[in-house]
Design an enzyme around this catalytic site. Sequence first.
Site, short mmCIF file in Angstrom:
data_model
loop_
_atom_site.label_atom_id
_atom_site.label_comp_id
_atom_site.label_asym_id
_atom_site.label_seq_id
_atom_site.Cartn_x
_atom_site.Cartn_y
_atom_site.Cartn_z
N ASP A 114 52.47 40.51 44.06
CA ASP A 114 51.01 39.97 43.44
C ASP A 114 50.87 41.65 42.40
O ASP A 114 51.41 42.03 42.79
CB ASP A 114 49.50 40.04 44.64
CG ASP A 114 48.58 40.15 43.96
OD1 ASP A 114 48.10 39.42 43.30
OD2 ASP A 114 47.92 41.12 44.47
N ASP A 166 47.51 42.32 40.33
CA ASP A 166 46.04 42.87 40.23
C ASP A 166 45.75 43.63 41.85
O ASP A 166 45.81 43.05 42.68
CB ASP A 166 44.99 41.95 39.67
CG ASP A 166 45.00 41.90 38.52
OD1 ASP A 166 45.57 42.78 37.69
OD2 ASP A 166 45.15 40.86 38.23
N GLU A 214 34.63 36.26 46.98
CA GLU A 214 36.13 36.26 46.75
C GLU A 214 36.67 37.67 48.50
O GLU A 214 38.01 37.53 49.13
CB GLU A 214 36.98 37.32 45.61
CG GLU A 214 38.67 37.20 45.54
CD GLU A 214 39.07 37.90 44.55
OE1 GLU A 214 40.18 38.27 44.62
OE2 GLU A 214 37.61 38.51 43.52
N SER A 231 50.43 36.36 39.62
CA SER A 231 49.24 36.47 39.72
C SER A 231 48.09 35.90 39.78
O SER A 231 48.31 34.50 38.66
CB SER A 231 49.22 37.61 38.82
OG SER A 231 47.68 38.13 38.08
N ALA A 232 47.11 35.53 40.00
CA ALA A 232 46.28 34.38 39.79
C ALA A 232 45.06 34.85 38.16
O ALA A 232 44.63 34.67 38.00
CB ALA A 232 44.84 34.83 40.99
N LYS A 285 48.48 30.76 45.60
CA LYS A 285 49.42 31.58 44.75
C LYS A 285 51.12 30.71 45.65
O LYS A 285 51.16 31.62 47.15
CB LYS A 285 49.77 33.05 44.29
CG LYS A 285 48.44 32.94 43.15
CD LYS A 285 49.02 34.45 43.66
CE LYS A 285 47.84 35.54 44.01
NZ LYS A 285 47.91 37.16 43.50
N ASP A 324 47.45 42.05 48.23
CA ASP A 324 47.03 42.36 48.61
C ASP A 324 45.29 41.94 49.49
O ASP A 324 44.76 42.17 49.32
CB ASP A 324 46.15 43.89 47.22
CG ASP A 324 45.63 42.50 46.61
OD1 ASP A 324 44.08 43.21 46.04
OD2 ASP A 324 46.04 41.76 46.03
#
Length: 353
Positions: free
Chosen positions: A93, A95, A137, A205-206, A255, A294
């Site tokens: 990932d 971020d 989130e 990554s989103a 993802k 994360d």
Amino acid sequence: MRPMMSPPLLSPSPCSLLRFLRLCHAPRRRNPTAAPPTPYTFRRRPLLLLPVAMSSSASITAPNSVVADPSALARKVAAIRAAGPSKLQVIADFDGTLTRYWYDGARGQSSHGLLRQGNEEYDAKREALYEHYHPIEICPDIPLPEKAKLMEEWWEKTHGLLIEGGLTYEAIKKSVSDAAIAFRDGVVELFEYLEERDIPVLVFSAGLADIIEEVFRQKLHRSFKNIKVVSNRMVFNEEGRLVAFKGKTIHVLNKNEHALDMAAPVHDSLGDPNGSIDDYSLVKKRTNVLLLGDHIGDLGMSDGLNYENRIAVGFLNANIEKSLKDYSKAFDIVYLNDAPMRGVVELVSELCP
């Protein structure tokens, strides 16, 4: 898709296992730009807690790592090491995983959050969406199916505002230049180590692929020919103005490797003359995976693989009291309190000496 059943594994040698466990005790350098969050203090010790380091300051404790099942982890390390680097790939990932959670005493920006369109009205609208959806989130009490729908709603609204607000690529470059974003200590060493061994890295990554590639360009000042970015990719017109997004929206909870058609090698954007080291159609033949994330939803990044062995490393940066139990069940290793990447570098050196 369920992972392939692994063949019976030989027990790792005592020497190898001891080396691995020692890496979890190895001292780590304190991140000079990280904020001093109150470190998580354990009242009980139901898990194996492996302290990473202690700061010289009495008020600041460096992150801890948590391994719920050290025997299972040792078996995975032995199996991946025995198979060799040609069978390994890394899925990460971006971020909050490759990047720091804290930056100069405040929450670091994400690849979405750093963006400034040059239009205060639309920047404010996107900030309002963040204030509404971000607590959702990170809330551990909302069921994942319900949360996934809300995350898709958030991302689509945000993308719509970027198009409506007339985002340009010049605005992206300026946003990254001004951004409060930095890679974790040890990320460059990790990428270099993997590149030397021709181990592909898929950065999922989103966020926004065009911004992530600009962060690589401005913050690392070099390219890595083994890296591909899988993220939401923009379409710009001849004037450099955003007009659309490619493919399916990738958000924090969906993802996975089915989005590989949206990937682009970072070296293509940075002008690496050496070309790609690998045909990425062969990535799926690399059946050992080191996954870095994360968020528990990041575990889905390997859903498109029939992997034999997977070591999942989690970075738990916030809500530690509420989330540690779930993270320790989901990840083989959990790093707390915005830990540096150096523990992962040590782990990779065990997997591929």
